[in-house]
Design a protein around this motif. Structure first.
Motif, mmCIF file in Angstrom:
data_model
loop_
_atom_site.group_PDB
_atom_site.id
_atom_site.type_symbol
_atom_site.label_atom_id
_atom_site.label_comp_id
_atom_site.label_asym_id
_atom_site.label_seq_id
_atom_site.Cartn_x
_atom_site.Cartn_y
_atom_site.Cartn_z
ATOM 1 N N MET A 1 0.839 -1.201 0.000
ATOM 2 C CA MET A 1 0.000 0.000 0.000
ATOM 3 C C MET A 1 0.873 1.249 0.000
ATOM 4 O O MET A 1 1.766 1.384 0.816
ATOM 5 N N LYS A 2 0.611 2.132 -0.937
ATOM 6 C CA LYS A 2 1.277 3.433 -0.963
ATOM 7 C C LYS A 2 0.215 4.518 -0.823
ATOM 8 O O LYS A 2 -0.842 4.439 -1.458
ATOM 9 N N VAL A 3 0.507 5.501 -0.004
ATOM 10 C CA VAL A 3 -0.420 6.611 0.225
ATOM 11 C C VAL A 3 0.283 7.903 -0.164
ATOM 12 O O VAL A 3 1.308 8.252 0.416
ATOM 13 N N TRP A 4 -0.249 8.580 -1.172
ATOM 14 C CA TRP A 4 0.255 9.901 -1.534
ATOM 15 C C TRP A 4 -0.575 10.937 -0.790
ATOM 16 O O TRP A 4 -1.814 10.905 -0.855
ATOM 17 N N ILE A 5 0.081 11.834 -0.086
ATOM 18 C CA ILE A 5 -0.610 12.916 0.610
ATOM 19 C C ILE A 5 -0.302 14.223 -0.110
ATOM 20 O O ILE A 5 0.859 14.613 -0.241
ATOM 21 N N LEU A 6 -1.338 14.875 -0.593
ATOM 22 C CA LEU A 6 -1.207 16.173 -1.253
ATOM 23 C C LEU A 6 -1.662 17.241 -0.266
ATOM 24 O O LEU A 6 -2.805 17.217 0.197
ATOM 25 N N VAL A 7 -0.762 18.154 0.071
ATOM 26 C CA VAL A 7 -1.097 19.217 1.024
ATOM 27 C C VAL A 7 -1.988 20.240 0.335
ATOM 28 O O VAL A 7 -1.742 20.626 -0.813
ATOM 29 N N CYS A 8 -3.030 20.684 1.017
ATOM 30 C CA CYS A 8 -3.949 21.674 0.449
ATOM 31 C C CYS A 8 -3.208 22.927 0.002
ATOM 32 O O CYS A 8 -2.199 23.326 0.599
ATOM 33 N N GLY A 9 -3.726 23.566 -1.028
ATOM 34 C CA GLY A 9 -3.170 24.831 -1.484
ATOM 35 C C GLY A 9 -3.343 25.920 -0.435
ATOM 36 O O GLY A 9 -4.142 25.800 0.496
ATOM 37 N N GLU A 10 -2.588 26.988 -0.615
ATOM 38 C CA GLU A 10 -2.622 28.090 0.346
ATOM 39 C C GLU A 10 -3.941 28.847 0.248
ATOM 40 O O GLU A 10 -4.448 29.101 -0.851
ATOM 41 N N ALA A 11 -4.510 29.193 1.396
ATOM 42 C CA ALA A 11 -5.775 29.932 1.417
ATOM 43 C C ALA A 11 -5.602 31.317 0.815
ATOM 44 O O ALA A 11 -4.586 31.981 1.015
ATOM 45 N N GLU A 12 -6.592 31.738 0.050
ATOM 46 C CA GLU A 12 -6.558 33.062 -0.576
ATOM 47 C C GLU A 12 -6.492 34.165 0.474
ATOM 48 O O GLU A 12 -5.837 35.186 0.285
ATOM 49 N N THR A 13 -7.188 33.943 1.579
ATOM 50 C CA THR A 13 -7.155 34.899 2.684
ATOM 51 C C THR A 13 -6.350 34.290 3.828
ATOM 52 O O THR A 13 -6.818 33.371 4.502
ATOM 53 N N PRO A 14 -5.122 34.756 4.075
ATOM 54 C CA PRO A 14 -4.288 34.146 5.124
ATOM 55 C C PRO A 14 -4.819 34.463 6.518
ATOM 56 O O PRO A 14 -5.590 35.413 6.717
ATOM 57 N N LEU A 15 -4.417 33.656 7.478
ATOM 58 C CA LEU A 15 -4.791 33.917 8.862
ATOM 59 C C LEU A 15 -4.130 35.209 9.332
ATOM 60 O O LEU A 15 -2.996 35.511 8.946
ATOM 61 N N PRO A 16 -4.806 35.986 10.162
ATOM 62 C CA PRO A 16 -4.229 37.246 10.644
ATOM 63 C C PRO A 16 -3.037 36.990 11.563
ATOM 64 O O PRO A 16 -2.996 35.993 12.285
ATOM 65 N N LYS A 17 -2.070 37.897 11.542
ATOM 66 C CA LYS A 17 -0.898 37.731 12.399
ATOM 67 C C LYS A 17 -1.212 38.030 13.861
ATOM 68 O O LYS A 17 -0.577 37.495 14.769
ATOM 69 N N ARG A 18 -2.179 38.906 14.091
ATOM 70 C CA ARG A 18 -2.655 39.208 15.439
ATOM 71 C C ARG A 18 -4.173 39.267 15.385
ATOM 72 O O ARG A 18 -4.753 39.745 14.404
ATOM 73 N N CYS A 19 -4.813 38.773 16.455
ATOM 74 C CA CYS A 19 -6.271 38.780 16.441
ATOM 75 C C CYS A 19 -6.823 38.548 17.845
ATOM 76 O O CYS A 19 -6.101 38.137 18.757
ATOM 77 N N THR A 20 -8.106 38.798 17.993
ATOM 78 C CA THR A 20 -8.805 38.460 19.224
ATOM 79 C C THR A 20 -9.207 36.996 19.173
ATOM 80 O O THR A 20 -9.076 36.338 18.130
ATOM 81 N N GLY A 21 -9.738 36.481 20.268
ATOM 82 C CA GLY A 21 -10.176 35.094 20.278
ATOM 83 C C GLY A 21 -11.284 34.831 19.283
ATOM 84 O O GLY A 21 -11.260 33.831 18.552
ATOM 85 N N ALA A 22 -12.264 35.738 19.210
ATOM 86 C CA ALA A 22 -13.376 35.555 18.272
ATOM 87 C C ALA A 22 -12.880 35.612 16.832
ATOM 88 O O ALA A 22 -13.314 34.828 15.976
ATOM 89 N N ALA A 23 -11.945 36.526 16.560
ATOM 90 C CA ALA A 23 -11.418 36.651 15.202
ATOM 91 C C ALA A 23 -10.588 35.415 14.830
ATOM 92 O O ALA A 23 -10.590 34.982 13.668
ATOM 93 N N TYR A 24 -9.890 34.848 15.807
ATOM 94 C CA TYR A 24 -9.105 33.636 15.564
ATOM 95 C C TYR A 24 -10.018 32.492 15.137
ATOM 96 O O TYR A 24 -9.760 31.806 14.139
ATOM 97 N N GLU A 25 -11.099 32.283 15.852
ATOM 98 C CA GLU A 25 -12.017 31.205 15.522
ATOM 99 C C GLU A 25 -12.689 31.441 14.169
ATOM 100 O O GLU A 25 -12.858 30.509 13.378
ATOM 101 N N ALA A 26 -13.056 32.694 13.898
ATOM 102 C CA ALA A 26 -13.691 33.015 12.614
ATOM 103 C C ALA A 26 -12.716 32.795 11.455
ATOM 104 O O ALA A 26 -13.102 32.297 10.386
ATOM 105 N N ALA A 27 -11.436 33.140 11.666
ATOM 106 C CA ALA A 27 -10.436 32.977 10.609
ATOM 107 C C ALA A 27 -10.197 31.507 10.301
ATOM 108 O O ALA A 27 -10.025 31.119 9.134
#
Length: 211
Positions: A1-27
């Motif tokens: 058995m061989k399993v190829w894992i393809l990593v998802c492409g980068e999100a168009e909207t990146p996660l914020p570098k700083r955020c509140t807890g609510a913004a973190y969960e929404a992101a």
């Protein structure tokens, strides 16, 4: 058995570098359904192999673009590890701190995190057991913390991972997971015995009748 894992492409909207807890969960919720930024990943053929994708738009888009002949099936067991903010606060903290604390709480079984580490491990083990029972080669499309955990569980099941990148995995990277005893293991090449790329691997494959 061989399993190829393809990593998802980068999100168009990146996660914020700083955020509140609510913004973190929404992101985090938005990232799974974000469109993908086309990257440097090379297309591949499914060639009859089963293709399983994590729930969410990014996984579907990655499979559609890089495995054009695939008929992907959404696999709930590949879902991103759910994360929540470690506390309710309007204060902004660095993204790395939100992620670190969420992982720490999951390890400790804190009820704020929807899935404990034990539950994540059980999910990975269920998936690996099913793939081993099916026995055929396949392609998985996913990313995030669950990918890191899944690779570790494959390692504990006697598998080796071969990557197209270095350091932390990158968007659209391809990772091949296969049984460790299917490899030469005698030098740094660590060739698959089915397709050895050096004299040491070819010699071992001949001796074992694996070439």
């Amino acid at each position: 058995m061989k399993v190829w894992i393809l990593v998802c492409g980068e999100a168009e909207t990146p996660l914020p570098k700083r955020c509140t807890g609510a913004a973190y969960e929404a992101a985090l919720a938005a990232a799974a359904e974000s469109a993908c930024v086309p990257g440097a990943g090379r297309s591949m053929k499914a060639a009859g192999r089963a293709v399983y994708v994590a729930p969410g738009r990014r996984a579907r888009e990655t499979a559609a673009r890089l495995i054009p002949d695939a008929q992907p099936k959404t696999e709930p067991l590949l879902a991103p590890t759910p994360r929540c903010a470690w506390k309710d606060t309007a204060a902004e903290y660095p993204l790395w701190l939100w992620q670190l604390m969420a992982r720490r709480q999951a390890r400790l079984g804190d009820p704020r995190q929807p899935e404990s580490r034990e539950a994540s491990v059980a999910r990975a083990e269920t998936l690996i057991a099913r793939l081993e029972k099916e026995g055929g080669d396949c392609i998985l499309v996913l990313d995030g913390d669950f990918l890191t955990l899944l690779l570790d569980r494959f390692r504990l099941h006697g598998c080796a991972s071969q990557r197209t990148g270095l350091g932390r995995w990158q968007p659209e990277e391809l990772i091949l997971v296969s049984r460790r005893d299917d490899h030469c293991g005698a030098c740094n090449h660590n060739c698959l015995l089915a397709n050895p790329g050096c004299d040491i691997g070819r010699d071992k494959a001949r001796r074992l009748g694996r070439g």
